[in-house]
Design an enzyme around this catalytic site. Structure first.
Site, PDB file in Angstrom:
ATOM      1  N   ASP A   1      49.326  68.195  63.794  1.00  0.00           N
ATOM      2  CA  ASP A   1      49.920  68.441  62.476  1.00  0.00           C
ATOM      3  C   ASP A   1      50.857  67.290  62.088  1.00  0.00           C
ATOM      4  O   ASP A   1      51.263  67.188  60.937  1.00  0.00           O
ATOM      5  CB  ASP A   1      50.711  69.763  62.476  1.00  0.00           C
TER       6      ASP A   1
ATOM      7  N   GLN B   1      50.743  77.622  63.079  1.00  0.00           N
ATOM      8  CA  GLN B   1      50.746  77.837  61.624  1.00  0.00           C
ATOM      9  C   GLN B   1      52.145  78.258  61.161  1.00  0.00           C
ATOM     10  O   GLN B   1      52.721  79.202  61.687  1.00  0.00           O
ATOM     11  CB  GLN B   1      49.706  78.911  61.251  1.00  0.00           C
TER      12      GLN B   1
ATOM     13  N   LYS C   1      40.606  76.618  59.022  1.00  0.00           N
ATOM     14  CA  LYS C   1      40.690  75.522  60.000  1.00  0.00           C
ATOM     15  C   LYS C   1      39.704  75.759  61.137  1.00  0.00           C
ATOM     16  O   LYS C   1      38.972  74.859  61.551  1.00  0.00           O
ATOM     17  CB  LYS C   1      42.134  75.404  60.535  1.00  0.00           C
TER      18      LYS C   1
END
Ligand code: NAD
Length: 300
Positions: free
Chosen positions: A126, A103, A59
């Site tokens: 997200d 994460q 990412k």
């Protein structure tokens, strides 16, 4: 270049994500040339889980490639919840940060839902915050979870017909299966499917899969979907990523999808490979969400 084997189209994530990233890079350069700062993604990684390390590194690398700023915040596996929440609060307040991701999975002492809800919905790139999920369900503009977003981009790129088709989604998680089922059933481009959502308590899974014009496998069981579950000509989207131990592999493991590709692919009209399919599109989805957050939060 589109890849066909017999009449089967390989849904190449590299091709689509490269096109998406090219557009994002051009838009970012334009914004910077006009005197704006670059979009900024802050990623938080707790512990040193191998897969999470790989995802976060990718990412960050992708942000750099398209001209975004990225910050990686790392914590030890033993961090307490309060410390993590304090960091999120700090990033929420920081006007130079557009998007925040934590994460997953997190260590046991930290409640994931609490962390998800601590992220400011305007920076929830997200798309896991209940506010984003609720908006998605009601068809309102929101951050779409990156994996389903990436899959929708793929359907669009390859001009795969979805209207009126029967889509079967295996898996009902908040990050993949459920939002995927909502998008595919919504009255939007690349939606308008009739959707069946299956899960670990579904009876007759094989029979249901055999009815699928579009099958999305997101259950996390390597090579679970076999040829005898596939209707001839179906479009198969394999979301699964599992590290399977293999002493003959350089890294000691191989990445497996949820679909037994070799036996399923010849029956399909289109299929995503693993790796090289949905995983790359997930990053594209995240980058698009970050640019969206940047624009909205900076009134651009
Ligand atoms: P999850 O464990 O949260 O959810 C799995 C779902 O599958 C559950 O809803 C469960 O009910 C269902 N399920 C499990 N066993 C089943 C069975 N035998 N029959 C029918 N349904 C069953 O997983 P997740 O976070 O949604 O991820 C699913 C997979 O996708 C994993 O392999 C994960 O690594 C992968 N993933 C990939 C990407 C990507 O970018 N490609 C992104 C996210 C997740």
């Amino acid at each position: 270049m589109l890849l066909y084997f017999c009449n089967m189209l390989v849904l190449d994530g590299k091709l689509v994500s490269a096109a998406v990233k090219e557009d994002l890079k051009a838009e970012t350069q334009k914004l910077i040339s006009a005197g704006n700062r670059a979009p900024h993604l802050a990623a938080i990684l707790v512990g040193s889980n191998g897969a999470s390390e790989t995802y976060v590194a990718s990412k960050v690398k992708n942000c750099e490639e398209i001209g975004f700023i990225s910050t990686l915040v790392r914590f030890e596996e033993t961090i307490d919840e309060a410390t993590l929440l304090a960091k999120i609060a700090e990033l929420n307040q920081d006007p130079s940060v557009d998007g925040i991701l934590v994460q997953l999975p997190l260590p046991k002492q930290i409640k994931e839902q609490k962390v998800i809800e601590a992220i400011d919905p305007s920076k929830d790139v997200d798309g896991f915050h209940p506010s984003s999920a609720g908006k998605l369900m009601q068809g309102l503009p929101s951050f779409i979870p990156a994996t389903p977003y990436g899959i929708m981009m793929m359907l669009e790129f390859f001009k795969l017909e979805t209207k009126g088709k029967h889509a079967v989604v295996i898996g009902r998680s908040n990050i993949v299966g459920r939002p995927m089922s909502i998008l595919l059933s919504s009255n939007i481009p690349n939606g308008n499917c009739t959707v069946t959502i299956c899960h670990s308590h579904t009876h007759n899974l094989k029979e249901i899969c055999l009815q699928a014009d579009i099958l999305v496998a997101a259950l996390g069981r390597p090579e679970f979907v076999k040829a005898d579950m596939i209707k001839t000509g179906a479009v198969v989207i394999d979301v699964g990523i599992t590290r399977v131990t293999d002493a003959t592999a350089k890294k000691g493991f191989r990445i497996k999808g949820d679909v037994a590709y070799d036996e399923v692919a010849p029956l399909t009209s289109a299929i995503t490979p693993v790796p090289g399919g949905v995983g790359l599109m997930t990053i594209a989805g995240l980058l698009k969400n970050t640019l969206q957050a940047y624009k909205t939060n900076n009134g651009i």
